[in-house]
Design a protein around this motif. Sequence first.
Motif, PDB file in Angstrom:
ATOM      1  N   HIS A 172       7.679  -5.595 -10.800  1.00 21.92           N
ATOM      2  CA  HIS A 172       7.061  -6.550  -9.883  1.00 21.92           C
ATOM      3  C   HIS A 172       8.194  -7.326  -9.253  1.00 21.92           C
ATOM      4  CE1 HIS A 172       2.810  -7.142 -11.825  1.00 21.92           C
ATOM      5  NE2 HIS A 172       3.059  -5.895 -11.505  1.00 21.92           N
ATOM      6  N   ALA A 173       8.084  -7.624  -7.986  1.00 22.38           N
ATOM      7  CA  ALA A 173       9.061  -8.479  -7.317  1.00 22.38           C
ATOM      8  C   ALA A 173       8.302  -9.515  -6.494  1.00 22.38           C
ATOM      9  CB  ALA A 173       9.980  -7.669  -6.423  1.00 22.38           C
ATOM     10  N   TYR A 174       8.814 -10.727  -6.502  1.00 22.79           N
ATOM     11  CA  TYR A 174       8.256 -11.812  -5.713  1.00 22.79           C
ATOM     12  C   TYR A 174       9.364 -12.309  -4.800  1.00 22.79           C
ATOM     13  CZ  TYR A 174       4.710 -11.637  -9.319  1.00 22.79           C
ATOM     14  OH  TYR A 174       3.737 -11.209 -10.180  1.00 22.79           O
ATOM     15  N   VAL A 175       9.106 -12.310  -3.506  1.00 19.58           N
ATOM     16  CA  VAL A 175      10.069 -12.806  -2.526  1.00 19.58           C
ATOM     17  C   VAL A 175       9.555 -14.156  -2.046  1.00 19.58           C
ATOM     18  CG1 VAL A 175      11.123 -12.422  -0.261  1.00 19.58           C
ATOM     19  CG2 VAL A 175      10.747 -10.492  -1.812  1.00 19.58           C
ATOM     20  N   TYR A 176      10.378 -15.186  -2.229  1.00 21.02           N
ATOM     21  CA  TYR A 176      10.026 -16.534  -1.815  1.00 21.02           C
ATOM     22  C   TYR A 176      10.943 -16.947  -0.677  1.00 21.02           C
ATOM     23  CZ  TYR A 176       7.973 -16.499  -6.476  1.00 21.02           C
ATOM     24  OH  TYR A 176       7.262 -16.164  -7.592  1.00 21.02           O
ATOM     25  N   GLY A 177      10.417 -17.729   0.245  1.00 20.43           N
ATOM     26  CA  GLY A 177      11.245 -18.208   1.342  1.00 20.43           C
ATOM     27  C   GLY A 177      10.468 -19.124   2.260  1.00 20.43           C
ATOM     28  N   ARG A 178      10.947 -19.234   3.476  1.00 22.94           N
ATOM     29  CA  ARG A 178      10.328 -20.087   4.498  1.00 22.94           C
ATOM     30  C   ARG A 178       9.573 -19.218   5.481  1.00 22.94           C
ATOM     31  NH1 ARG A 178       9.813 -24.412   2.069  1.00 22.94           N
ATOM     32  NH2 ARG A 178      11.713 -25.308   1.265  1.00 22.94           N
ATOM     33  N   TRP A 179       8.426 -19.748   5.914  1.00 21.15           N
ATOM     34  CA  TRP A 179       7.598 -19.030   6.867  1.00 21.15           C
ATOM     35  C   TRP A 179       8.212 -19.155   8.253  1.00 21.15           C
ATOM     36  CZ3 TRP A 179       3.416 -21.128  10.253  1.00 21.15           C
ATOM     37  CH2 TRP A 179       2.722 -20.094  10.917  1.00 21.15           C
ATOM     38  N   ILE A 180       8.325 -18.028   8.945  1.00 29.59           N
ATOM     39  CA  ILE A 180       8.812 -17.973  10.316  1.00 29.59           C
ATOM     40  C   ILE A 180       7.624 -17.576  11.193  1.00 29.59           C
ATOM     41  CG2 ILE A 180      10.491 -16.950  11.904  1.00 29.59           C
ATOM     42  CD1 ILE A 180      11.766 -18.414   9.495  1.00 29.59           C
ATOM     43  N   ARG A 181       7.313 -18.424  12.167  1.00 34.05           N
ATOM     44  CA  ARG A 181       6.183 -18.120  13.058  1.00 34.05           C
ATOM     45  C   ARG A 181       6.464 -16.864  13.884  1.00 34.05           C
ATOM     46  NH1 ARG A 181       2.980 -22.965  13.537  1.00 34.05           N
ATOM     47  NH2 ARG A 181       4.183 -24.754  12.846  1.00 34.05           N
ATOM     48  N   GLU A 182       5.404 -16.293  14.458  1.00 38.75           N
ATOM     49  CA  GLU A 182       5.542 -15.097  15.305  1.00 38.75           C
ATOM     50  C   GLU A 182       6.510 -15.332  16.462  1.00 38.75           C
ATOM     51  OE1 GLU A 182       4.523 -11.966  15.096  1.00 38.75           O
ATOM     52  OE2 GLU A 182       3.423 -12.261  13.255  1.00 38.75           O
ATOM     53  N   ASP A 183       6.551 -16.567  16.976  1.00 38.78           N
ATOM     54  CA  ASP A 183       7.442 -16.867  18.107  1.00 38.78           C
ATOM     55  C   ASP A 183       8.884 -17.115  17.662  1.00 38.78           C
ATOM     56  OD1 ASP A 183       7.391 -19.405  16.963  1.00 38.78           O
ATOM     57  OD2 ASP A 183       6.360 -20.357  18.650  1.00 38.78           O
ATOM     58  N   GLY A 184       9.163 -16.983  16.346  1.00 37.83           N
ATOM     59  CA  GLY A 184      10.516 -17.142  15.829  1.00 37.83           C
ATOM     60  C   GLY A 184      10.855 -18.535  15.338  1.00 37.83           C
ATOM     61  N   GLU A 185       9.927 -19.487  15.496  1.00 36.82           N
ATOM     62  CA  GLU A 185      10.187 -20.858  15.038  1.00 36.82           C
ATOM     63  C   GLU A 185      10.237 -20.902  13.505  1.00 36.82           C
ATOM     64  OE1 GLU A 185       8.051 -25.236  14.890  1.00 36.82           O
ATOM     65  OE2 GLU A 185       7.242 -23.715  16.227  1.00 36.82           O
ATOM     66  N   VAL A 186      11.322 -21.476  12.994  1.00 40.23           N
ATOM     67  CA  VAL A 186      11.483 -21.636  11.546  1.00 40.23           C
ATOM     68  C   VAL A 186      10.714 -22.873  11.124  1.00 40.23           C
ATOM     69  CG1 VAL A 186      13.138 -21.973   9.679  1.00 40.23           C
ATOM     70  CG2 VAL A 186      13.773 -20.587  11.661  1.00 40.23           C
ATOM     71  N   THR A 187       9.917 -22.743  10.068  1.00 41.33           N
ATOM     72  CA  THR A 187       9.149 -23.878   9.565  1.00 41.33           C
ATOM     73  C   THR A 187       9.662 -24.269   8.180  1.00 41.33           C
ATOM     74  OG1 THR A 187       7.475 -22.623   8.365  1.00 41.33           O
ATOM     75  CG2 THR A 187       7.123 -22.908  10.734  1.00 41.33           C
ATOM     76  N   ASP A 188       9.176 -25.400   7.683  1.00 44.55           N
ATOM     77  CA  ASP A 188       9.486 -25.817   6.314  1.00 44.55           C
ATOM     78  C   ASP A 188       8.439 -25.297   5.332  1.00 44.55           C
ATOM     79  OD1 ASP A 188      11.799 -27.171   6.926  1.00 44.55           O
ATOM     80  OD2 ASP A 188      10.780 -29.074   7.285  1.00 44.55           O
TER      81      ASP A 188
END
Length: 165
Positions: free
Chosen positions: A48-64
């Motif tokens: 099993h692998a879990y990848v954690y990170g920040r959500w990037i919107r479809e338009d490329g905007e980096v979110t918190d």
Amino acid sequence: MNETTTTTVLDQQIELRITGQPDVKNMYGSGHIRPTEVTIRYMPSGLHAYVYGRWIREDGEVTDAPCSNRYAAHKDDVSDWPDWLADLAKTWRPARTDRKACIQQIPTPAETAPADESPHVYMDAVQDSAAWAYALTKAGQIPEALEHVEAMERLLAVYRRAVGA
């Protein structure tokens, strides 16, 4: 308690902080995930692998906003994982890689569990088997999924004994 005891490692887990890996498609919604951490769990039946990170919107905007994906590999088949994640899983694999030897050493809970053992241990194992059964069913691998369903039935029988039901 028995005079002889046995300890067998059932699984091993590693947590990694990562940078510079490519974004992965968000499996559960729109956008992508910019990976910052990975947890890989090595078990006799697979990974099993879990990848954690920040959500990037479809338009490329980096979110918190935190976001994660869960990957499962039955019998170490990581062919549908991102290449970099498959490489990490291979690179950090624990020294013990002989799955057959490991499986033969794992006693069934019904054989080894004293009636007074903590019941939550069995529920953890049922949860893991249920996750595998779900993933395998979704992938159309019904015979393999049924193996996990049978394991859950055995675990539930021991759980009932442990709680006096």
